[in-house]
Design an enzyme around this catalytic site. Structure first.
Site, PDB file in Angstrom:
ATOM      1  N   HIS A   1       0.882  -1.165   0.000  1.00 32.84           N
ATOM      2  CA  HIS A   1       0.000   0.000   0.000  1.00 32.84           C
ATOM      3  C   HIS A   1       0.917   1.211   0.000  1.00 32.84           C
ATOM      4  O   HIS A   1       1.658   1.413   0.968  1.00 32.84           O
ATOM      5  CB  HIS A   1      -0.908  -0.006   1.229  1.00 32.84           C
ATOM      6  CG  HIS A   1      -1.724  -1.265   1.325  1.00 32.84           C
ATOM      7  ND1 HIS A   1      -3.001  -1.360   0.826  1.00 32.84           N
ATOM      8  CD2 HIS A   1      -1.409  -2.494   1.810  1.00 32.84           C
ATOM      9  CE1 HIS A   1      -3.451  -2.585   1.012  1.00 32.84           C
ATOM     10  NE2 HIS A   1      -2.499  -3.305   1.605  1.00 32.84           N
TER      11      HIS A   1
ATOM     12  N   ASP B   1       3.512  -5.115   2.438  1.00 31.95           N
ATOM     13  CA  ASP B   1       2.212  -4.578   2.851  1.00 31.95           C
ATOM     14  C   ASP B   1       2.293  -3.075   3.151  1.00 31.95           C
ATOM     15  O   ASP B   1       1.948  -2.272   2.289  1.00 31.95           O
ATOM     16  CB  ASP B   1       1.662  -5.357   4.055  1.00 31.95           C
ATOM     17  CG  ASP B   1       0.143  -5.421   4.088  1.00 31.95           C
ATOM     18  OD1 ASP B   1      -0.488  -4.953   3.142  1.00 31.95           O
ATOM     19  OD2 ASP B   1      -0.412  -5.953   5.075  1.00 31.95           O
TER      20      ASP B   1
ATOM     21  N   GLU C   1      -7.032 -12.577   5.795  1.00 33.64           N
ATOM     22  CA  GLU C   1      -6.011 -11.977   6.671  1.00 33.64           C
ATOM     23  C   GLU C   1      -6.575 -12.064   8.089  1.00 33.64           C
ATOM     24  O   GLU C   1      -6.117 -12.856   8.900  1.00 33.64           O
ATOM     25  CB  GLU C   1      -5.726 -10.527   6.255  1.00 33.64           C
ATOM     26  CG  GLU C   1      -4.720  -9.802   7.146  1.00 33.64           C
ATOM     27  CD  GLU C   1      -4.592  -8.295   6.837  1.00 33.64           C
ATOM     28  OE1 GLU C   1      -5.491  -7.734   6.179  1.00 33.64           O
ATOM     29  OE2 GLU C   1      -3.594  -7.689   7.285  1.00 33.64           O
TER      30      GLU C   1
END
Ligand code: HPA
Ligand code: ZN
Length: 324
Positions: free
Chosen positions: A16, A275, A197
Site C-alpha cells: 500500500h 504490505d 487476513e
C-alpha cells in the site's frame, strides 16, 4: 545469505503506497503543507506503531496520510519508496492506493493519479524499475461509493493494472462488491482482493467465486479449510503473503508461528511482500530475511518465491522475459 537475498531480483505484489510513508517524510510533508501533526517527533511517531489488530493499525494509517495533499506529495511518497525498494534489489513494484481515503479528505483522484503516474515514469527512467498500479476499494465503505469511484476513474482505466479490495476485513465480505468487480471485469481490468487476513476462509472462496480475482492478498487463513487449500493448489492461485505485517497486526504471535512453511508444504504458489513497510518494520528484503531467520529456508526456496512473484506480476511479457 543477506547478500544473496539482496541481489535476488524481487518483485513486490502487495504494497500500500500510503503505508510506505516513513515518519521523516510525514514530518517534511506536514511542514511543506502547514499541517500540525499530533506527534512531537519522528521517534514519537514510531513509538505509536504498536497495534492489537488491523482496525487499530488502519486508524493510524488513515491519520498518517493526511499530510498528502498535492500531486507532488504523492510523487515524492512513491519515489521515496521506489528508491528504498531499488536499494533492496526490488525490480518491480505493484502499489495499491486508496482513492476513497483521499476523496473523503477533499483530495481529488486527478491529484493522486498525476503524482503516482509521474513517479512510475521516474522509477522506470531513473531506476530501471517497472511498476504497476492497483486501485483499491475500501471494503468498510459502501459498494455504491466504490462503483462511483470506478466510474469516475474512466480517464485512468488504461493506467490501472488491477482493482483491489482492502481496509477492515471482518464483517465486510467480498460478496458486498460483486457488481463493482463485475464492472471491472467488463472493462477488462484484472482483479485482486485481500481475503483471509483477519477474515474467515469463506471470504477467500467468495473472492474467487464472486469477484473472479487472479490473486489473493494475504490468504493465510486458508489453512483452516483443507478443501480450500486443495482448491488453491489445483487452481494455482497466488497468495501475496506479508509475514512482518501478520506479526505486527497479531494475525500470528511470532515469526516462528507463521504458517508460511505449511503453506509451502501444501504446494501453494506464494510470494513475500511488505504490505505497509513504514508501519510494519521493513521492506521486501526485511521480509525475506525474517523468513530466513525463522525458517532457515534454502536459496532454492527463495529463488522459487521470487520467481513466482515475477510470474504472477502485472508486467509485459517482454519485461518478464528480461527478468527471468
Ligand atoms: N490490510 C487491509 N487493508 C489495508 C492494509 C492491510 O494490511 N494496509 C492498508 N490497507
Ligand atoms: Zn495489504
Amino acid at each position: 545469505m543477506r547478500d544473496f537475498l539482496q541481489r535476488l531480483p524481487k518483485a513486490e505484489l502487495h504494497l500500500h503506497i500510503e503505508g510506505s510513508l516513513e515518519p521523516e517524510l510525514m514530518f517534511a510533508l506536514a511542514e511543506r503543507n502547514g499541517i500540525d501533526l499530533p506527534y512531537a517527533s519522528v521517534e514519537a511517531v514510531r513509538a505509536a506503531y504498536e497495534f492489537d489488530d488491523l482496525p487499530a493499525f488502519l486508524e493510524l494509517y488513515y491519520q498518517g496520510m493526511s499530510v498528502l495533499r498535492t500531486a507532488e506529495d504523492f510523487h515524492d511518497l512513491a519515489m521515496d519508496y521506489f528508491r528504498r525498494a531499488h536499494d533492496e534489489g526490488v525490480v518491480h513494484v505493484e502499489m495499491h492506493f486508496d482513492p476513497q481515503a483521499h476523496l473523503v479528505r477533499g483530495i481529488e483522484l486527478d491529484v493522486v493519479m498525476e503524482g503516482l503516474n509521474l513517479a512510475q515514469r521516474h522509477a522506470e527512467r531513473e531506476l530501471g524499475m517497472s511498476t504497476a498500479l492497483i486501485m483499491a476499494f475500501l471494503r468498510d465503505r459502501s459498494a455504491e461509493e466504490a462503483m462511483k469511484v470506478l466510474e469516475s476513474a474512466a480517464p485512468y482505466w488504461e493506467m490501472i493494472d488491477a482493482v483491489g479490495l482492502d481496509s477492515a476485513e471482518r464483517g465486510h465480505p467480498p460478496s458486498k462488491f460483486v457488481e463493482v468487480f463485475q464492472r471491472a471485469r467488463m472493462l477488462g481490468i484484472p482483479r485482486v482482493a485481500h481475503a483471509g487476513e483477519e477474515g474467515p476462509p469463506e471470504y477467500i472462496r467468495e473472492a474467487l467465486d464472486l469477484l473472479d480475482v487472479c490473486r489473493i492478498d494475504h490468504g493465510v487463513r486458508c489453512l483452516e479449510d483443507p478443501d480450500l487449500v486443495t482448491r488453491l493448489r489445483d487452481e494455482a492461485v497466488v497468495l501475496t503473503v506479508c509475514p512482518l505485517s501478520n506479526v505486527k497486526l497479531k494475525v500470528v504471535e511470532r515469526m516462528a508461528d507463521h504458517p508460511l512453511p505449511q503453506l509451502l508444504d501444501a504446494g501453494l504458489r506464494l510470494t513475500i511482500n511488505s504490505d505497509d513497510p513504514a508501519y510494519f518494520g521493513g521492506g521486501v528484503l526485511d521480509n525475506y530475511l525474517a523468513c530466513y531467520q525463522a525458517f532457515d529456508w534454502s536459496r532454492e526456496t527463495f529463488v522459487q518465491l521470487a520467481g513466482t512473484a515475477i510470474e504472477a506480476a502485472f508486467m509485459s511479457d517482454a519485461r518478464r522475459l528480461d527478468l527471468h
